[in-house]
Design an enzyme around this catalytic site. Structure first.
Site, short mmCIF file in Angstrom:
data_model
loop_
_atom_site.label_atom_id
_atom_site.label_comp_id
_atom_site.label_asym_id
_atom_site.label_seq_id
_atom_site.Cartn_x
_atom_site.Cartn_y
_atom_site.Cartn_z
N HIS A 81 57.33 75.31 -17.38
CA HIS A 81 56.68 75.96 -16.23
C HIS A 81 57.72 76.21 -15.13
CE1 HIS A 81 54.15 76.54 -12.72
NE2 HIS A 81 53.18 76.87 -13.56
N GLY A 127 46.14 78.65 -12.47
CA GLY A 127 46.48 77.52 -11.60
C GLY A 127 45.40 77.31 -10.56
N GLY A 128 45.61 77.83 -9.36
CA GLY A 128 44.70 77.60 -8.23
C GLY A 128 43.23 77.80 -8.57
N GLU A 155 57.65 75.80 -12.04
CA GLU A 155 57.83 74.70 -11.07
C GLU A 155 58.73 73.61 -11.65
OE1 GLU A 155 53.64 74.14 -10.38
OE2 GLU A 155 53.62 76.10 -9.39
N ASN A 164 45.68 74.99 -15.54
CA ASN A 164 46.80 74.09 -15.22
C ASN A 164 46.51 73.45 -13.87
OD1 ASN A 164 49.24 72.89 -14.64
ND2 ASN A 164 50.39 74.82 -14.42
N TRP A 165 46.11 72.18 -13.90
CA TRP A 165 45.68 71.52 -12.67
C TRP A 165 46.86 71.13 -11.77
CZ3 TRP A 165 41.25 67.53 -13.99
CH2 TRP A 165 40.22 68.19 -14.65
N LYS A 166 48.07 71.16 -12.33
CA LYS A 166 49.26 70.71 -11.59
C LYS A 166 49.01 69.29 -11.05
CE LYS A 166 50.30 75.51 -10.84
NZ LYS A 166 50.96 76.53 -10.07
N SER A 199 48.32 83.85 -10.22
CA SER A 199 47.23 84.33 -9.36
C SER A 199 46.09 84.98 -10.14
CB SER A 199 47.78 85.27 -8.27
OG SER A 199 48.65 84.55 -7.42
N GLU A 231 54.65 84.26 -16.97
CA GLU A 231 54.29 83.91 -15.60
C GLU A 231 55.38 84.37 -14.64
OE1 GLU A 231 51.17 80.60 -15.36
OE2 GLU A 231 53.13 79.70 -15.23
P1 PGA Z 1 48.34 80.22 -9.97
O1 PGA Z 1 49.28 79.31 -10.90
O2 PGA Z 1 47.18 80.68 -10.80
O3 PGA Z 1 47.92 79.31 -8.85
O4 PGA Z 1 49.17 81.37 -9.49
C1 PGA Z 1 49.53 79.68 -12.22
C2 PGA Z 1 50.47 78.70 -12.86
O5 PGA Z 1 51.35 78.16 -12.18
O6 PGA Z 1 50.37 78.42 -14.07
#
Ligand code: PGA
Length: 256
Positions: A96, A235-236, A98, A9-11, A214, A168
């Protein structure tokens, strides 16, 4: 047997040209053949360039990070399921945390988005998860089942087969503090039991439940050792070639 699903997930990261360069490099670093289904979810603006860079026979699938439930019309700033399908998307991430916390998304709207995705042949990756306060007050199971009930209400069993769930925990997203495997496994069991009792054990057993929060090359192996954890939403660690390629190959070597 559920096929392992690894989603990056590149956001809101990478321009269209950065994205194309990235996926070309990523493809070169992947194992020649893999049982893992690998998906990237670039921002809307990079979907076209990523699709063009990957080409039609790429093993990497494309996902969007959101959609709006109407097909077209006066909805300034929104993007619909038919538009995403036409760009070659196979998946769409929905609900998600966010989107829930920063953009006020609620389960009823997420439900409409899931229906729109399914209508147009996109596979939803539905995100659910509790906050730290909810976990510490013992509300995790209730929060998960409430989010699932609200966003999946009354979907037919055949529709459920196209959906993946991403557990998540909000406190693990972007914090460097992943859930332990035991915490993730407990939550995945709660989710699968809810799916089994609301639909059927067969439906629940066919659906993939992936963990997100994470995820790194250091913890992916341990997480995937549980047969409850069918993959990861990253994500990251998906923004760097080395770490995402390592996650993909570690997942493939575990061969779940
Ligand atoms: P993260 O994000 O791996 O940076 O914790 C995961 C996500 O939001 O899907």
């Amino acid at each position: 047997m559920r096929r392992t699903l690894i989603v990056g997930n590149w956001k809101m990261n990478k321009t269209a040209s950065e994205a194309a360069t990235f996926v070309r490099e990523l493809e070169k670093r992947l194992p020649a053949s893999s049982s893992v289904e690998l998906v990237v979810a670039p921002p809307f603006t990079a979907l076209e360039s990523v699709r063009a860079a990957l080409g039609p026979s790429s093993p990497i699938q494309l996902s969007a990070q959101n959609l709006f439930w109407e097909d077209h019309g006066a909805y300034t700033g929104e993007v619909s399921a038919p538009m995403l399908k036409d760009l070659g998307c196979r998946y769409v991430i929905l609900g998600h945390s966010e989107r829930r916390t920063l953009f006020g998304e609620r389960d009823d709207g997420i439900h409409k988005k899931i229906r729109a995705a399914l209508t147009h042949g996109l596979r939803p990756i539905l995100c659910v998860g509790e906050s730290l306060a909810q976990r510490e007050s013992g509300k995790t199971d209730g929060v998960l089942t409430q989010q699932l009930r609200g966003s999946l209400a009354e979907l037919a069993p055949q529709a459920m087969a196209a959906i993946a769930i991403a557990y998540e925990p909000v406190w693990a997203i972007g914090t460097g503090k992943a859930a332990t495997r035991d915490q993730a496994v407990d939550a995945h069991r709660v989710i699968r039991e809810f799916l089994a009792s609301t639909w059927s054990p067969d439906t629940a057993n066919a659906m993939r439940i992936v963990y997100g929060g994470s995820v790194t090359p250091q913890n992916i192996g341990s997480l995937l050792k549980s047969d409850q954890i069918d993959g990861a939403l990253v994500g990251g660690a998906c923004l760097e070639l080395d770490s995402f390629a390592r996650i993909a190959s570690d997942a493939a070597s575990i061969g779940v």
